[in-house]
Design a protein around this motif. Structure first.
Motif, mmCIF file in Angstrom:
data_model
loop_
_atom_site.group_PDB
_atom_site.id
_atom_site.type_symbol
_atom_site.label_atom_id
_atom_site.label_comp_id
_atom_site.label_asym_id
_atom_site.label_seq_id
_atom_site.Cartn_x
_atom_site.Cartn_y
_atom_site.Cartn_z
ATOM 1 N N GLY A 1 -75.810 -80.627 68.456
ATOM 2 C CA GLY A 1 -77.076 -80.496 68.396
ATOM 3 C C GLY A 1 -78.095 -81.287 69.394
ATOM 4 O O GLY A 1 -79.295 -81.360 68.889
ATOM 5 N N ALA A 2 -77.361 -81.585 70.141
ATOM 6 C CA ALA A 2 -78.511 -82.399 71.168
ATOM 7 C C ALA A 2 -79.390 -81.605 71.700
ATOM 8 O O ALA A 2 -80.540 -82.260 72.379
ATOM 9 N N SER A 3 -79.029 -80.281 71.921
ATOM 10 C CA SER A 3 -80.234 -79.412 72.627
ATOM 11 C C SER A 3 -81.495 -79.352 71.862
ATOM 12 O O SER A 3 -82.438 -78.883 72.475
ATOM 13 N N GLU A 4 -81.442 -79.625 70.589
ATOM 14 C CA GLU A 4 -82.665 -79.347 69.627
ATOM 15 C C GLU A 4 -83.681 -80.044 70.175
ATOM 16 O O GLU A 4 -84.777 -79.539 70.497
ATOM 17 N N PRO A 5 -83.647 -81.332 70.127
ATOM 18 C CA PRO A 5 -84.737 -82.256 70.270
ATOM 19 C C PRO A 5 -85.060 -82.316 71.726
ATOM 20 O O PRO A 5 -86.429 -82.149 71.921
ATOM 21 N N VAL A 6 -84.302 -81.668 72.922
ATOM 22 C CA VAL A 6 -84.685 -81.720 74.101
ATOM 23 C C VAL A 6 -85.511 -80.300 74.100
ATOM 24 O O VAL A 6 -86.640 -80.407 74.896
ATOM 25 N N ALA A 7 -85.139 -79.111 73.811
ATOM 26 C CA ALA A 7 -85.701 -78.070 73.740
ATOM 27 C C ALA A 7 -87.164 -78.173 73.111
ATOM 28 O O ALA A 7 -88.291 -77.615 73.695
ATOM 29 N N GLY A 8 -87.379 -78.890 72.056
ATOM 30 C CA GLY A 8 -88.628 -79.160 71.308
ATOM 31 C C GLY A 8 -89.594 -80.080 72.096
ATOM 32 O O GLY A 8 -90.744 -79.531 72.337
ATOM 33 N N ALA A 9 -89.124 -81.024 72.691
ATOM 34 C CA ALA A 9 -89.827 -81.809 73.940
ATOM 35 C C ALA A 9 -90.261 -80.842 74.825
ATOM 36 O O ALA A 9 -91.721 -80.996 75.217
ATOM 37 N N LEU A 10 -89.391 -80.269 75.648
ATOM 38 C CA LEU A 10 -89.921 -79.329 76.650
ATOM 39 C C LEU A 10 -91.038 -78.465 76.061
ATOM 40 O O LEU A 10 -91.700 -78.068 77.011
ATOM 41 N N THR A 11 -90.714 -77.658 74.990
ATOM 42 C CA THR A 11 -91.885 -76.729 74.538
ATOM 43 C C THR A 11 -93.088 -77.296 74.475
ATOM 44 O O THR A 11 -94.254 -76.643 74.644
ATOM 45 N N ILE A 12 -93.052 -78.707 73.843
ATOM 46 C CA ILE A 12 -94.592 -79.447 73.779
ATOM 47 C C ILE A 12 -95.120 -79.531 75.296
ATOM 48 O O ILE A 12 -96.468 -79.307 75.419
ATOM 49 N N LEU A 13 -94.221 -79.837 76.229
ATOM 50 C CA LEU A 13 -94.653 -80.106 77.457
ATOM 51 C C LEU A 13 -95.174 -78.816 78.417
ATOM 52 O O LEU A 13 -96.160 -78.729 78.951
ATOM 53 N N LEU A 14 -94.382 -77.880 77.781
ATOM 54 C CA LEU A 14 -94.637 -76.535 78.736
ATOM 55 C C LEU A 14 -95.008 -75.505 77.374
ATOM 56 O O LEU A 14 -94.728 -74.144 77.557
ATOM 57 N N ALA A 15 -95.792 -75.808 76.643
ATOM 58 C CA ALA A 15 -96.211 -74.896 75.504
ATOM 59 C C ALA A 15 -96.845 -73.487 76.026
ATOM 60 O O ALA A 15 -96.551 -72.510 75.456
ATOM 61 N N ARG A 16 -97.641 -73.667 77.099
ATOM 62 C CA ARG A 16 -98.462 -72.592 77.498
ATOM 63 C C ARG A 16 -97.397 -71.391 78.060
ATOM 64 O O ARG A 16 -97.655 -70.318 77.699
ATOM 65 N N PHE A 17 -96.374 -71.935 78.703
ATOM 66 C CA PHE A 17 -95.216 -71.011 79.160
ATOM 67 C C PHE A 17 -94.213 -70.629 78.178
ATOM 68 O O PHE A 17 -93.400 -69.962 78.071
ATOM 69 N N ALA A 18 -93.669 -71.756 77.184
ATOM 70 C CA ALA A 18 -92.461 -71.575 76.280
ATOM 71 C C ALA A 18 -92.745 -70.491 74.911
ATOM 72 O O ALA A 18 -92.138 -70.031 74.775
ATOM 73 N N VAL A 19 -93.928 -71.040 74.389
ATOM 74 C CA VAL A 19 -94.355 -70.282 73.243
ATOM 75 C C VAL A 19 -94.122 -68.805 73.283
ATOM 76 O O VAL A 19 -93.734 -68.134 72.311
ATOM 77 N N PRO A 20 -94.875 -68.092 74.388
ATOM 78 C CA PRO A 20 -94.639 -66.710 74.433
ATOM 79 C C PRO A 20 -93.340 -66.161 74.502
ATOM 80 O O PRO A 20 -92.927 -64.982 74.188
ATOM 81 N N VAL A 21 -92.354 -66.821 74.955
ATOM 82 C CA VAL A 21 -91.052 -66.263 75.306
ATOM 83 C C VAL A 21 -90.232 -66.567 73.948
ATOM 84 O O VAL A 21 -88.866 -66.439 73.856
ATOM 85 N N LEU A 22 -90.561 -67.476 73.096
ATOM 86 C CA LEU A 22 -89.881 -67.762 71.980
ATOM 87 C C LEU A 22 -89.071 -66.727 71.218
ATOM 88 O O LEU A 22 -88.032 -66.870 70.760
ATOM 89 N N PRO A 23 -89.766 -65.707 70.851
ATOM 90 C CA PRO A 23 -89.172 -64.409 70.185
ATOM 91 C C PRO A 23 -87.743 -64.192 70.752
ATOM 92 O O PRO A 23 -86.967 -63.671 70.335
ATOM 93 N N HIS A 24 -88.014 -64.026 72.166
ATOM 94 C CA HIS A 24 -86.751 -63.591 73.038
ATOM 95 C C HIS A 24 -85.429 -64.576 73.009
ATOM 96 O O HIS A 24 -84.485 -64.150 72.996
ATOM 97 N N LEU A 25 -86.080 -65.881 72.860
ATOM 98 C CA LEU A 25 -85.003 -66.900 72.927
ATOM 99 C C LEU A 25 -84.269 -66.910 71.405
ATOM 100 O O LEU A 25 -83.096 -67.193 71.474
ATOM 101 N N LEU A 26 -84.982 -66.593 70.403
ATOM 102 C CA LEU A 26 -84.701 -66.492 69.128
ATOM 103 C C LEU A 26 -83.604 -65.207 69.044
ATOM 104 O O LEU A 26 -82.220 -65.454 68.545
ATOM 105 N N SER A 27 -83.920 -64.341 69.652
ATOM 106 C CA SER A 27 -83.035 -63.268 69.675
ATOM 107 C C SER A 27 -81.949 -63.391 70.544
ATOM 108 O O SER A 27 -80.709 -62.959 70.093
ATOM 109 N N PHE A 28 -81.929 -63.864 71.573
ATOM 110 C CA PHE A 28 -80.999 -64.169 72.546
ATOM 111 C C PHE A 28 -79.864 -64.977 71.807
ATOM 112 O O PHE A 28 -78.589 -64.840 71.961
ATOM 113 N N ALA A 29 -80.417 -66.025 71.122
ATOM 114 C CA ALA A 29 -79.269 -67.055 70.448
ATOM 115 C C ALA A 29 -78.669 -66.153 69.384
ATOM 116 O O ALA A 29 -77.448 -66.350 69.125
ATOM 117 N N ALA A 30 -79.064 -65.282 68.814
ATOM 118 C CA ALA A 30 -78.795 -64.563 67.653
ATOM 119 C C ALA A 30 -77.767 -63.485 68.200
ATOM 120 O O ALA A 30 -76.742 -63.427 67.447
#
Length: 253
Positions: A181-210
């Motif tokens: 579960g360590a990847s979770e807070p790291v991914a969250g923190a990076l998303t906050i820092l890079l919100a402009r770039f990370a949020v638009p690709v979030l759907p594809h990351l969700l699907s990739f993990a699925a």
């Protein structure tokens, strides 16, 4: 506000860790059948998570962003399947990745991949809260984080408990569950820092993990469940895991 954000990012990780702590509740000499049934329950948990926590939210988020909710999400899903298939082939060719040990590694990897987009989802919520430019409130961001934390409880358990029943020490099995579960807070923190770039690709990351989780369920966990000696109990455990994860997603989503 910063303190609330840190707590929100760490809460899902705490859920995984608490679930992994369940390893201290089982006997060290627990039979291998227990490990098998836990893996069967894990198949149900992961199947439900891949659908209700990842794939469907990916479609919804893509549609919310105004894009086509089909092609990109499906391509990302297939990419997740292909990556895990490639990883499976490469690790199997090394020579030491067979049977239970190999299946456990695949399970840990898929849970880590599953936690990345979930962490990004929490990070995106808190990024919106910090920016003050969205309708996200502190309570709604916290509820999202809490819901994911509760969903992570069985995920930590399905990593640590089978490892312990296979002979690994309790503490080491617990740490493996925690690290998944360590990847979770790291991914969250990076998303906050890079919100402009990370949020638009979030759907594809969700699907990739699925897709990654679907591969593990279909090619690692489900075939083992169909063994003659455990078919009925395995099916019941898988159904129980699926129902549990579905209820948690519905009640907490």
């Amino acid at each position: 506000m910063i303190g609330e954000t840190i707590k929100g990012l760490l809460l899902p990780f705490a859920g995984t860790s608490l679930g992994a702590a369940g390893v201290f509740c089982i006997r060290r000499d627990a039979p291998s059948r227990l490990s098998a049934l836990l893996n069967d329950a894990a198949a149900g948990v992961m199947a439900a998570a891949s659908i209700f926590s990842l794939l469907l939210p990916a479609f919804e988020e893509t549609e919310r962003q105004g894009g086509s909710p089909f092609f990109g999400v499906i391509c990302a899903f297939l990419a997740g399947v292909c990556l895990l298939a490639l990883w499976d082939r490469l690790t199997a060719s090394v020579g030491h990745a067979g049977g239970v040990e190999h299946g456990t590694r695949m399970l840990v990897l898929s849970v880590c991949l599953h936690n990345v987009p979930e962490g990004m989802a929490v990070g995106a919520a808190y990024a919106g809260l910090l920016s003050g430019e969205t309708t996200v409130t502190a309570m709604s961001a916290f509820v999202l984080s809490l819901g994911i934390a509760l969903q992570n409880l069985p995920e930590g358990a399905i990593i640590s408990m089978p490892l312990c029943s296979q002979g690994m020490g309790r503490m080491k099995a617990f740490l493996c569950g925690v690290l998944s579960g360590a990847s979770e807070p790291v991914a969250g923190a990076l998303t906050i820092l890079l919100a402009r770039f990370a949020v638009p690709v979030l759907p594809h990351l969700l699907s990739f993990a699925a897709g990654a989780m679907a591969y593990v369920v279909g090619f690692e966990l489900f075939p083992a469940m169909l063994e003659e000696r455990r078919r009925i109990w395995g099916a019941l455990c898988m159904a129980g895991g699926f129902v549990l994860m579905t209820l948690m997603d519905v009640l907490l989503g």
